[in-house]
Write a protein that holds these residues in place. Structure first.
Motif, mmCIF file in Angstrom:
data_model
loop_
_atom_site.group_PDB
_atom_site.id
_atom_site.type_symbol
_atom_site.label_atom_id
_atom_site.label_comp_id
_atom_site.label_asym_id
_atom_site.label_seq_id
_atom_site.Cartn_x
_atom_site.Cartn_y
_atom_site.Cartn_z
ATOM 1 N N GLN A 245 -14.838 -12.721 47.607
ATOM 2 C CA GLN A 245 -15.900 -11.802 47.208
ATOM 3 C C GLN A 245 -15.635 -10.388 47.707
ATOM 4 O O GLN A 245 -15.828 -9.407 46.983
ATOM 5 C CB GLN A 245 -17.248 -12.316 47.725
ATOM 6 N N GLN A 246 -15.192 -10.283 48.959
ATOM 7 C CA GLN A 246 -14.914 -8.966 49.531
ATOM 8 C C GLN A 246 -13.795 -8.252 48.777
ATOM 9 O O GLN A 246 -13.870 -7.059 48.477
ATOM 10 C CB GLN A 246 -14.546 -9.114 51.010
ATOM 11 N N ALA A 247 -12.750 -9.007 48.438
ATOM 12 C CA ALA A 247 -11.616 -8.418 47.723
ATOM 13 C C ALA A 247 -11.967 -8.083 46.276
ATOM 14 O O ALA A 247 -11.382 -7.175 45.676
ATOM 15 C CB ALA A 247 -10.427 -9.386 47.759
ATOM 16 N N MET A 248 -12.936 -8.808 45.720
ATOM 17 C CA MET A 248 -13.303 -8.650 44.323
ATOM 18 C C MET A 248 -14.251 -7.484 44.078
ATOM 19 O O MET A 248 -14.343 -6.967 42.955
ATOM 20 C CB MET A 248 -13.967 -9.947 43.826
ATOM 21 N N ALA A 249 -14.966 -7.037 45.091
ATOM 22 C CA ALA A 249 -15.997 -6.016 44.915
ATOM 23 C C ALA A 249 -15.451 -4.745 44.256
ATOM 24 O O ALA A 249 -16.074 -4.194 43.337
ATOM 25 C CB ALA A 249 -16.645 -5.686 46.260
ATOM 26 N N ASN A 250 -14.292 -4.286 44.696
ATOM 27 C CA ASN A 250 -13.707 -3.060 44.128
ATOM 28 C C ASN A 250 -13.303 -3.249 42.672
ATOM 29 O O ASN A 250 -13.414 -2.333 41.858
ATOM 30 C CB ASN A 250 -12.498 -2.615 44.947
ATOM 31 N N VAL A 251 -12.835 -4.447 42.334
ATOM 32 C CA VAL A 251 -12.441 -4.734 40.954
ATOM 33 C C VAL A 251 -13.669 -4.699 40.042
ATOM 34 O O VAL A 251 -13.661 -4.088 38.969
ATOM 35 C CB VAL A 251 -11.750 -6.109 40.859
ATOM 36 N N LEU A 252 -14.741 -5.315 40.482
ATOM 37 C CA LEU A 252 -15.961 -5.378 39.678
ATOM 38 C C LEU A 252 -16.567 -3.998 39.450
ATOM 39 O O LEU A 252 -17.155 -3.736 38.392
ATOM 40 C CB LEU A 252 -16.992 -6.286 40.357
ATOM 41 N N ALA A 253 -16.435 -3.118 40.415
ATOM 42 C CA ALA A 253 -17.030 -1.782 40.316
ATOM 43 C C ALA A 253 -16.429 -0.966 39.170
ATOM 44 O O ALA A 253 -17.029 0.013 38.715
ATOM 45 C CB ALA A 253 -16.854 -1.040 41.636
ATOM 46 N N GLN A 254 -15.268 -1.382 38.674
ATOM 47 C CA GLN A 254 -14.590 -0.620 37.616
ATOM 48 C C GLN A 254 -14.846 -1.182 36.216
ATOM 49 O O GLN A 254 -14.404 -0.602 35.226
ATOM 50 C CB GLN A 254 -13.084 -0.637 37.879
ATOM 51 N N MET A 277 -22.569 -7.226 45.550
ATOM 52 C CA MET A 277 -21.497 -6.864 44.635
ATOM 53 C C MET A 277 -22.060 -6.259 43.348
ATOM 54 O O MET A 277 -21.490 -5.322 42.796
ATOM 55 C CB MET A 277 -20.631 -8.085 44.332
ATOM 56 N N VAL A 278 -23.182 -6.808 42.896
ATOM 57 C CA VAL A 278 -23.839 -6.244 41.707
ATOM 58 C C VAL A 278 -24.325 -4.829 42.011
ATOM 59 O O VAL A 278 -24.230 -3.922 41.166
ATOM 60 C CB VAL A 278 -25.012 -7.132 41.243
ATOM 61 N N ASP A 279 -24.812 -4.603 43.229
ATOM 62 C CA ASP A 279 -25.264 -3.259 43.626
ATOM 63 C C ASP A 279 -24.150 -2.230 43.486
ATOM 64 O O ASP A 279 -24.412 -1.044 43.239
ATOM 65 C CB ASP A 279 -25.751 -3.277 45.082
ATOM 66 N N LYS A 282 -21.262 -0.521 38.009
ATOM 67 C CA LYS A 282 -21.740 0.617 37.235
ATOM 68 C C LYS A 282 -22.994 0.262 36.445
ATOM 69 O O LYS A 282 -23.127 -0.865 35.947
ATOM 70 C CB LYS A 282 -20.655 1.076 36.250
ATOM 71 N N SER A 283 -23.890 1.209 36.302
ATOM 72 C CA SER A 283 -25.036 1.019 35.424
ATOM 73 C C SER A 283 -24.535 0.844 33.997
ATOM 74 O O SER A 283 -23.634 1.547 33.549
ATOM 75 C CB SER A 283 -25.961 2.235 35.506
ATOM 76 N N GLY A 284 -25.103 -0.117 33.285
ATOM 77 C CA GLY A 284 -24.669 -0.407 31.926
ATOM 78 C C GLY A 284 -23.687 -1.560 31.835
ATOM 79 O O GLY A 284 -23.349 -2.022 30.739
ATOM 80 N N THR A 285 -23.232 -2.059 32.986
ATOM 81 C CA THR A 285 -22.323 -3.210 32.986
ATOM 82 C C THR A 285 -23.066 -4.464 32.536
ATOM 83 O O THR A 285 -24.238 -4.666 32.870
ATOM 84 C CB THR A 285 -21.726 -3.431 34.386
ATOM 85 N N ILE A 286 -22.378 -5.316 31.783
ATOM 86 C CA ILE A 286 -22.947 -6.586 31.313
ATOM 87 C C ILE A 286 -22.220 -7.732 31.995
ATOM 88 O O ILE A 286 -20.984 -7.793 31.983
ATOM 89 C CB ILE A 286 -22.791 -6.745 29.787
ATOM 90 N N ILE A 287 -22.979 -8.654 32.587
ATOM 91 C CA ILE A 287 -22.420 -9.892 33.139
ATOM 92 C C ILE A 287 -22.904 -11.045 32.272
ATOM 93 O O ILE A 287 -24.113 -11.208 32.060
ATOM 94 C CB ILE A 287 -22.858 -10.130 34.597
ATOM 95 N N VAL A 288 -21.978 -11.846 31.743
ATOM 96 C CA VAL A 288 -22.330 -13.075 31.040
ATOM 97 C C VAL A 288 -21.868 -14.234 31.902
ATOM 98 O O VAL A 288 -20.665 -14.422 32.122
ATOM 99 C CB VAL A 288 -21.684 -13.146 29.648
ATOM 100 N N ASP A 289 -22.814 -15.010 32.406
ATOM 101 C CA ASP A 289 -22.532 -16.087 33.359
ATOM 102 C C ASP A 289 -22.549 -17.430 32.625
ATOM 103 O O ASP A 289 -23.606 -18.000 32.370
ATOM 104 C CB ASP A 289 -23.577 -16.067 34.474
ATOM 105 N N LEU A 290 -21.360 -17.936 32.279
ATOM 106 C CA LEU A 290 -21.273 -19.204 31.559
ATOM 107 C C LEU A 290 -21.512 -20.416 32.451
ATOM 108 O O LEU A 290 -21.580 -21.543 31.963
ATOM 109 C CB LEU A 290 -19.905 -19.334 30.876
ATOM 110 N N ALA A 291 -21.644 -20.187 33.746
ATOM 111 C CA ALA A 291 -21.939 -21.287 34.673
ATOM 112 C C ALA A 291 -23.417 -21.351 35.014
ATOM 113 O O ALA A 291 -23.816 -22.019 35.972
ATOM 114 C CB ALA A 291 -21.114 -21.132 35.954
ATOM 115 N N ALA A 292 -24.255 -20.684 34.221
ATOM 116 C CA ALA A 292 -25.687 -20.598 34.535
ATOM 117 C C ALA A 292 -26.349 -21.966 34.667
ATOM 118 O O ALA A 292 -27.200 -22.179 35.539
ATOM 119 C CB ALA A 292 -26.403 -19.773 33.457
ATOM 120 N N GLU A 293 -25.955 -22.924 33.812
ATOM 121 C CA GLU A 293 -26.607 -24.242 33.827
ATOM 122 C C GLU A 293 -26.345 -25.009 35.112
ATOM 123 O O GLU A 293 -27.126 -25.891 35.481
ATOM 124 C CB GLU A 293 -26.153 -25.063 32.624
#
Length: 395
Positions: A245-254, A277-279, A282-293
Motif C-alpha cells: 500500500q505504501q509503495a502504491m500510493a504514489n502510483v495511484l496519485a497519477q 490512499m484515496v485522499d 486526483k479529483s475526478g479519478t474513477i475507481i471500479v472495484d470488481l471485488a466489491a461482493e
C-alpha cells in the motif's frame, strides 16, 4: 433423462444457464430438455427459440423442478437455492454457481435431501477443464465491462485527441490484479486509447501484462509465496499488504482510472487501497472495484453503491457479467454444455465417476453426504474413506 432449465429467480440475474445452441448439442445425448417459459428472455432468447431446437416449455416452474433429473441454473444462491433445495429429490442433480467456499453449509443442505449438486466455481484449473471454467468466462466479461463503466463515469475521454480546440491528453488507467478479469480490463482500456499500467503480486504476471499492451508497474518490495497451484494469487500477510500500500500510493496519485480485481476464493478480498490512499488521488479519478461482493479492494467500497470521497468516485458493482446477459449466457452455457458432455454417456445416462478429477472436485453433495473434501474440511466433517476400487455411480 430430463434436463430442466428454470428461469433465474436470483435477484438481478439476467443470464440463462443454457442457450438454444447448447440445447441442440445436448439433445444428441438423448436428453429431453424442459425450459421454463421466459427463461432466456432477458438474455435475448425467446421460448420459440428453444422450441425450434427441440426443447419443451414446462407447464409450470413447479412441474419443471419436480420432473427434471438434472436442473441447471446460473445462480444457485439465496432464495433460488432455498427453492430448489426444498423440492430436490434423491435422483436429482442441480448444477450452478453456489459460492461453496463461503456457504459450505449449502452442500450439507443438498446432501440431506439425498440429491446431488455440482458447484461450478470448483472446476479445477487444469487443461482438460478449461472449456468448463465458468469463473474465467465470467471474469472476461467483468474485466471488459469494468472499463466501460469507468469510461461512462469519467469526466475525461480515454484516447489522446488532436483537435482544432487543442490536444487532449490520454487518460491513465491502472489495473490492480491481472488474472483473467484484469488482463481483459488492460486490453479493453488499451483499445479505448488509454495509457495502461498494471500490477500483480505474482512475478509471472509481468509477461502477461506486456502481452496485452500494458506497462507493468514494479514495486520495490520483496514478495512472499504469491501463487496457488490453480493460478490464483495467494492471501498475503498484513505486513506485505502494508508495504504494498505504501509503495502504491504514489502510483495511484497519477491515475485517472483505477480498476481493482484482486479476489481470493472463499476469503475476504484484500484491501489494496486505503482511505488515506484515496485522499492522495486526483479529483475526478474513477475507481471500479470488481471485488466489491467479497468485501472490496478499496476500503471505502460499498456493494452496488457509488461513493464520492474528496472528488474520487468509487463504484462497487455486483454481478457484472449479468449486465452483458447475451454473451455471458453464451459463454456460461458452453461451459455447462462441455461439463454435461463429460457427465452423460452416449446412452443418455448420468455417470458420476469420482476417479475423474473434475467430478471429484466439483460434486459437493452426493449419496446423502457432503462429497467435497474441501467443503468437509470447512464444515469440520471427517474425511470420506476413499473407495478401494474405481467408483462409478449413476444418479
Amino acid at each position: 433423462m430430463k434436463l430442466g432449465l428454470p428461469k433465474e429467480s436470483h435477484s438481478g440475474e439476467q443470464r440463462v444457464a443454457l442457450i438454444p445452441a447448447n440445447v441442440t448439442i445436448l439433445m444428441k445425448k438423448q436428453l429431453q430438455v424442459i425450459v421454463e417459459s421466459g427463461a432466456g428472455l432477458q438474455a435475448g432468447f425467446t421460448d420459440d427459440d428453444y422450441v425450434k431446437v427441440g426443447a419443451t416449455i414446462a407447464s409450470s416452474r413447479e412441474a419443471l423442478l419436480t420432473e427434471a433429473d438434472i436442473i441447471t441454473v446460473v445462480n444457485c444462491k439465496g432464495d433460488q437455492f432455498d427453492e430448489i433445495s426444498a423440492v430436490l429429490k434423491p435422483h436429482q442433480l442441480v448444477i450452478g454457481m453456489m459460492d461453496p467456499l463461503v456457504n459450505p453449509q449449502n452442500a450439507q443442505t443438498i446432501a440431506n435431501t439425498g440429491g446431488s449438486a455440482i458447484a461450478l466455481e470448483l472446476i479445477p484449473r487444469i487443461t482438460r477443464a478449461q472449456s468448463m471454467d465458468v469463473l474465467s468466462s465470467m471474469a472476461t466479461i467483468s474485466g471488459y465491462k469494468a472499463v466501460l463503466l469507468a469510461a461512462h463515469k469519467a469526466p475525461r475521454l480515454f484516447p489522446m485527441m488532436m483537435t482544432a480546440a487543442g490536444t487532449l491528453k490520454p487518460s491513465r488507467a491502472f489495473i490492480m490484479g491481472v488474472g483473467v478479469a484484469g488482463l481483459q480490463a488492460c486490453a479493453t482500456a488499451k483499445r479505448l486509447g488509454a495509457v495502461v499500467e498494471a500490477y500483480d503480486i505474482r512475478p509471472a504476471a509481468r509477461e502477461q501484462i506486456i502481452s496485452v499492451g500494458a506497462k507493468p508497474v514494479e514495486l520495490d518490495i520483496e514478495a512472499e509465496n504469491t501463487e496457488t497451484k490453480g493460478g490464483y494469487a495467494t492471501e498475503q500477510s498484513d505486513d506485505l499488504l502494508k508495504r504494498q500500500q505504501q509503495a502504491m500510493a504514489n502510483v495511484l496519485a497519477q491515475q485517472d482510472i483505477v480498476i481493482t480485481t484482486a479476489a481470493i476464493p472463499g476469503r475476504k478480498a484484500p484491501v489494496l487501497i486505503t482511505k488515506e490512499m484515496v485522499d492522495g488521488m486526483k479529483s475526478g479519478t474513477i475507481i471500479v472495484d470488481l471485488a466489491a461482493e467479497s468485501g472490496g479492494n478499496c476500503e471505502l467500497t460499498q456493494v452496488d453503491e457509488v461513493i464520492m470521497h474528496n472528488g474520487v468516485m468509487i463504484l462497487g458493482p455486483s454481478n457484472v457479467p449479468s449486465t452483458a446477459a447475451n454473451h455471458a449466457s453464451q459463454m456460461y452455457g458452453k461451459n455447462v454444455e462441455n461439463l454435461l458432455n463429460l457427465l452423460i454417456n452416449n446412452e443418455g445416462e448420468l455417470v458420476l465417476d469420482f476417479e475423474d478429477e473434475i467430478v471429484r472436485d466439483t460434486v459437493v453433495a452426493h449419496g446423502n453426504d457432503v462429497s467435497s473434501a474441501r467443503l468437509r474440511e470447512l464444515l469440520n466433517l471427517a474425511p470420506l474413506t476413499a473407495p478401494e476400487s474405481p467408483s462409478e455411480e449413476t444418479a
